[in-house]
Design a protein around this motif. Sequence first.
Motif, short mmCIF file in Angstrom:
data_model
loop_
_atom_site.label_atom_id
_atom_site.label_comp_id
_atom_site.label_asym_id
_atom_site.label_seq_id
_atom_site.Cartn_x
_atom_site.Cartn_y
_atom_site.Cartn_z
N VAL A 71 74.41 34.33 9.89
CA VAL A 71 73.31 35.20 10.32
C VAL A 71 71.98 34.66 9.78
O VAL A 71 70.98 34.61 10.50
CB VAL A 71 73.55 36.66 9.87
CG1 VAL A 71 72.31 37.50 10.08
CG2 VAL A 71 74.73 37.26 10.63
N LEU A 72 71.96 34.22 8.52
CA LEU A 72 70.73 33.65 7.95
C LEU A 72 70.26 32.44 8.76
O LEU A 72 69.07 32.30 9.06
CB LEU A 72 70.96 33.22 6.50
CG LEU A 72 70.92 34.28 5.43
CD1 LEU A 72 71.33 33.71 4.08
CD2 LEU A 72 69.54 34.90 5.34
N ILE A 73 71.19 31.56 9.09
CA ILE A 73 70.84 30.37 9.88
C ILE A 73 70.35 30.79 11.27
O ILE A 73 69.37 30.25 11.78
CB ILE A 73 72.04 29.40 9.99
CG1 ILE A 73 72.40 28.84 8.62
CG2 ILE A 73 71.76 28.28 10.99
CD1 ILE A 73 71.37 27.91 8.02
N ALA A 74 71.03 31.74 11.89
CA ALA A 74 70.62 32.20 13.22
C ALA A 74 69.22 32.80 13.16
O ALA A 74 68.39 32.54 14.03
CB ALA A 74 71.62 33.22 13.77
N LEU A 75 68.94 33.59 12.13
CA LEU A 75 67.60 34.17 11.99
C LEU A 75 66.55 33.09 11.77
O LEU A 75 65.47 33.14 12.34
CB LEU A 75 67.58 35.16 10.81
CG LEU A 75 68.26 36.49 11.04
CD1 LEU A 75 68.45 37.23 9.72
CD2 LEU A 75 67.47 37.35 12.02
N GLU A 76 66.89 32.12 10.95
CA GLU A 76 65.94 31.06 10.64
C GLU A 76 65.63 30.20 11.86
O GLU A 76 64.51 29.76 12.07
CB GLU A 76 66.49 30.18 9.52
CG GLU A 76 65.53 29.08 9.12
CD GLU A 76 66.07 28.23 8.00
OE1 GLU A 76 65.81 27.02 8.03
OE2 GLU A 76 66.73 28.77 7.11
N THR A 77 66.64 29.95 12.67
CA THR A 77 66.46 29.02 13.78
C THR A 77 66.13 29.71 15.11
O THR A 77 65.92 29.02 16.10
CB THR A 77 67.71 28.15 13.98
OG1 THR A 77 68.83 29.00 14.26
CG2 THR A 77 67.99 27.30 12.76
N SER A 78 66.10 31.04 15.10
CA SER A 78 65.80 31.74 16.36
C SER A 78 64.36 31.48 16.75
O SER A 78 63.45 31.56 15.95
CB SER A 78 66.08 33.24 16.24
OG SER A 78 65.18 33.83 15.33
N ASP A 79 64.15 31.13 17.99
CA ASP A 79 62.82 30.80 18.48
C ASP A 79 61.90 32.00 18.42
O ASP A 79 62.26 33.08 18.82
CB ASP A 79 62.89 30.30 19.92
CG ASP A 79 63.63 28.98 20.01
OD1 ASP A 79 64.24 28.75 21.06
OD2 ASP A 79 63.59 28.20 19.06
N GLY A 80 60.68 31.75 17.94
CA GLY A 80 59.66 32.79 17.96
C GLY A 80 59.68 33.73 16.78
O GLY A 80 58.80 34.54 16.63
N ARG A 81 60.67 33.63 15.91
CA ARG A 81 60.73 34.56 14.78
C ARG A 81 60.97 33.85 13.46
O ARG A 81 60.27 34.08 12.51
CB ARG A 81 61.84 35.58 14.97
CG ARG A 81 61.67 36.42 16.17
CD ARG A 81 61.10 37.75 15.78
NE ARG A 81 60.77 38.45 17.01
CZ ARG A 81 61.41 39.48 17.46
NH1 ARG A 81 62.39 39.98 16.80
NH2 ARG A 81 61.03 40.05 18.58
N GLY A 82 62.00 33.07 13.39
CA GLY A 82 62.50 32.60 12.12
C GLY A 82 61.52 31.80 11.29
O GLY A 82 61.61 31.79 10.08
N GLY A 83 60.55 31.15 11.90
CA GLY A 83 59.62 30.34 11.14
C GLY A 83 58.51 31.10 10.50
O GLY A 83 57.75 30.56 9.71
N GLY A 84 58.36 32.38 10.80
CA GLY A 84 57.34 33.17 10.16
C GLY A 84 56.01 33.14 10.87
O GLY A 84 55.18 34.00 10.68
N LYS A 85 55.74 32.15 11.68
CA LYS A 85 54.48 32.06 12.41
C LYS A 85 54.76 32.23 13.90
O LYS A 85 55.74 31.76 14.40
CB LYS A 85 53.84 30.69 12.19
CG LYS A 85 53.36 30.50 10.78
CD LYS A 85 52.73 29.14 10.66
CE LYS A 85 52.08 28.92 9.32
NZ LYS A 85 52.94 29.00 8.21
N GLY A 86 53.87 32.93 14.57
CA GLY A 86 54.00 33.05 16.01
C GLY A 86 55.01 34.09 16.44
O GLY A 86 55.17 34.35 17.60
N GLY A 87 55.68 34.69 15.51
CA GLY A 87 56.64 35.73 15.83
C GLY A 87 55.94 37.06 15.90
O GLY A 87 54.78 37.15 16.23
N GLY A 88 56.64 38.08 15.57
CA GLY A 88 56.01 39.38 15.54
C GLY A 88 56.99 40.44 15.89
O GLY A 88 58.09 40.16 16.37
N GLY A 89 56.58 41.62 15.63
CA GLY A 89 57.44 42.75 15.95
C GLY A 89 57.26 43.12 17.40
O GLY A 89 56.98 42.30 18.25
N GLY A 90 57.41 44.38 17.65
CA GLY A 90 57.19 44.86 19.01
C GLY A 90 58.29 44.43 19.92
O GLY A 90 59.43 44.65 19.66
N GLY A 91 57.92 43.80 20.98
CA GLY A 91 58.90 43.43 21.99
C GLY A 91 58.35 43.82 23.32
O GLY A 91 57.15 43.76 23.55
N GLY A 92 59.19 44.27 24.19
CA GLY A 92 58.75 44.75 25.50
C GLY A 92 58.25 43.63 26.36
O GLY A 92 58.75 42.52 26.34
#
Length: 145
Positions: A71-92
């Motif tokens: 799960v840690l690896i999946a979170l880290e490598t998931s596009d748009g979130r895991g790197g800490g930049k360019g991600g974000g909450g929300g959705g929709g």
Amino acid sequence: GDDNGDDDDDDEDDDDEEDEDEEDDDKYGMDDEDNELKGARESCCRFQTLSAYMDAVAETPQDLSLWIEAVLIALETSDGRGGGKGGGGGGGAGVSDRQRNGDAKVLNVLSRAIEEHPGVELLWCLYMQRYLASGASAADMCEIL
């Protein structure tokens, strides 16, 4: 007396170490979230790729620690979130295809982990957090529970 002088020297050494850590962070363009993920990965992860983890959990699905590392690896490598930049909450509507794919990858790993370990609250909490962040509504959660 003499003890106070020694304590002051120790405090100065601690400050110097913190300054060096901040300089390293700035040099490599890392924020606190990046550092936390990198530290977690270096200290606990046995494999470097999600596919290696999925192979390992297929062989030993009862190993909860392996699932958590996956799960840690999946979170880290998931596009748009895991790197800490360019991600974000929300959705929709603002969620990109890459972000949706990253969410789907993480949710897939979490759902498989929950199938093997349905009583582990941590897995459920992570799943629900990611599920809501992917753009689902709270009403959708009723279908899962």
